[in-house]
Design a protein around this motif. Structure first.
Motif, mmCIF file in Angstrom:
data_model
loop_
_atom_site.group_PDB
_atom_site.id
_atom_site.type_symbol
_atom_site.label_atom_id
_atom_site.label_comp_id
_atom_site.label_asym_id
_atom_site.label_seq_id
_atom_site.Cartn_x
_atom_site.Cartn_y
_atom_site.Cartn_z
ATOM 1 N N THR A 13 114.376 29.016 1.580
ATOM 2 C CA THR A 13 114.909 28.587 2.866
ATOM 3 C C THR A 13 115.545 27.220 2.651
ATOM 4 O O THR A 13 114.915 26.310 2.106
ATOM 5 C CB THR A 13 113.800 28.495 3.928
ATOM 6 N N ALA B 258 121.828 36.766 2.619
ATOM 7 C CA ALA B 258 121.077 36.024 3.627
ATOM 8 C C ALA B 258 120.039 36.952 4.240
ATOM 9 O O ALA B 258 120.204 38.181 4.238
ATOM 10 C CB ALA B 258 122.018 35.493 4.697
ATOM 11 N N GLU B 259 118.978 36.365 4.749
ATOM 12 C CA GLU B 259 117.943 37.157 5.409
ATOM 13 C C GLU B 259 118.574 37.983 6.524
ATOM 14 O O GLU B 259 119.369 37.475 7.309
ATOM 15 C CB GLU B 259 116.871 36.228 5.972
ATOM 16 N N GLU C 70 118.545 28.535 6.961
ATOM 17 C CA GLU C 70 118.681 29.956 6.636
ATOM 18 C C GLU C 70 117.904 30.293 5.360
ATOM 19 O O GLU C 70 117.772 29.471 4.459
ATOM 20 C CB GLU C 70 120.151 30.329 6.426
ATOM 21 N N ARG C 71 117.425 31.521 5.302
ATOM 22 C CA ARG C 71 116.706 32.008 4.113
ATOM 23 C C ARG C 71 117.650 32.902 3.317
ATOM 24 O O ARG C 71 118.321 33.774 3.873
ATOM 25 C CB ARG C 71 115.455 32.765 4.528
ATOM 26 N N TYR C 72 117.680 32.681 1.988
ATOM 27 C CA TYR C 72 118.567 33.431 1.088
ATOM 28 C C TYR C 72 117.768 34.018 -0.067
ATOM 29 O O TYR C 72 116.771 33.444 -0.498
ATOM 30 C CB TYR C 72 119.662 32.523 0.521
ATOM 31 N N VAL D 54 125.808 27.539 1.722
ATOM 32 C CA VAL D 54 124.628 27.983 2.472
ATOM 33 C C VAL D 54 124.491 27.154 3.746
ATOM 34 O O VAL D 54 125.089 26.094 3.881
ATOM 35 C CB VAL D 54 123.351 27.841 1.614
#
Length: 168
Positions: free
Chosen positions: A144, A93-94, A120-122, A116
């Motif tokens: 995202t 994850a970011e 959230e950005r992964y 997820v």
């Protein structure tokens, strides 16, 4: 045969099918084969000699064409498959420091990540795995996660509320 003169024949069989599967062949060994056709009148025709070498499978190739897609509240990861290869999926994850292996032994060129969080950005990468070991990491891709939008139409304006029932 394991020699071009057919002095060491390893498989000989009368076969009516057009396909034969051999097992227990050795890596890095050249094998020679030919076909003898038997005609109804007793005439035999022998093919030219052909050869093949069994190459030992190496470490998996690095997966290519890795792409990620939003799939409701999940992320779909896709890549180009290779023969005789399974895959390990890595994600972070970011803001996380290290990638974590989230799936292993995936036998096909896609994986759906259901763990997820929307918004959230992964980042992801994929590694190929064979009996000889794991490949280097694919290119890293990121996404995202979208929020799922639920559409609800009540139709109260056109009298549809009459069709609703009350429950306790």
């Amino acid at each position: 045969a394991s020699d071009a003169n057919f002095e060491n024949v390893i498989f000989e069989q009368l076969e009516l099918d057009t396909e034969v599967t051999l097992s227990d062949l050795q890596y890095e060994t050249t094998y020679y084969w030919r076909v003898t056709a038997h005609g109804l009148a007793g005439v035999q025709t022998v093919s030219d000699i052909a050869a093949f070498t069994i190459k030992e499978q190496g470490i998996a190739s690095v997966p290519t064409n890795v792409k990620v897609y939003n799939d409701y509240d999940s992320v779909l990861i896709k890549w180009t498959e290779s023969l005789n290869t399974t895959y390990d999926i890595y994600r972070k994850a970011e803001g996380d420091g290290d990638f974590e292996k989230i799936a292993s032994g995936i036998p096909v060129g896609n994986y759906l990540d259901n763990s997820v969080l929307p918004g959230e950005r992964y980042e992801y990468y994929v590694k190929g795995v064979t009996q000889k070991g794991e490949s280097d990491a694919s290119e890293t891709v990121s996404i995202t996660v979208n929020y799922t939008k639920l559409l609800f139409e009540d139709n109260f304006d056109n009298g549809a509320s009459d069709q609703w029932t009350e429950t306790n």
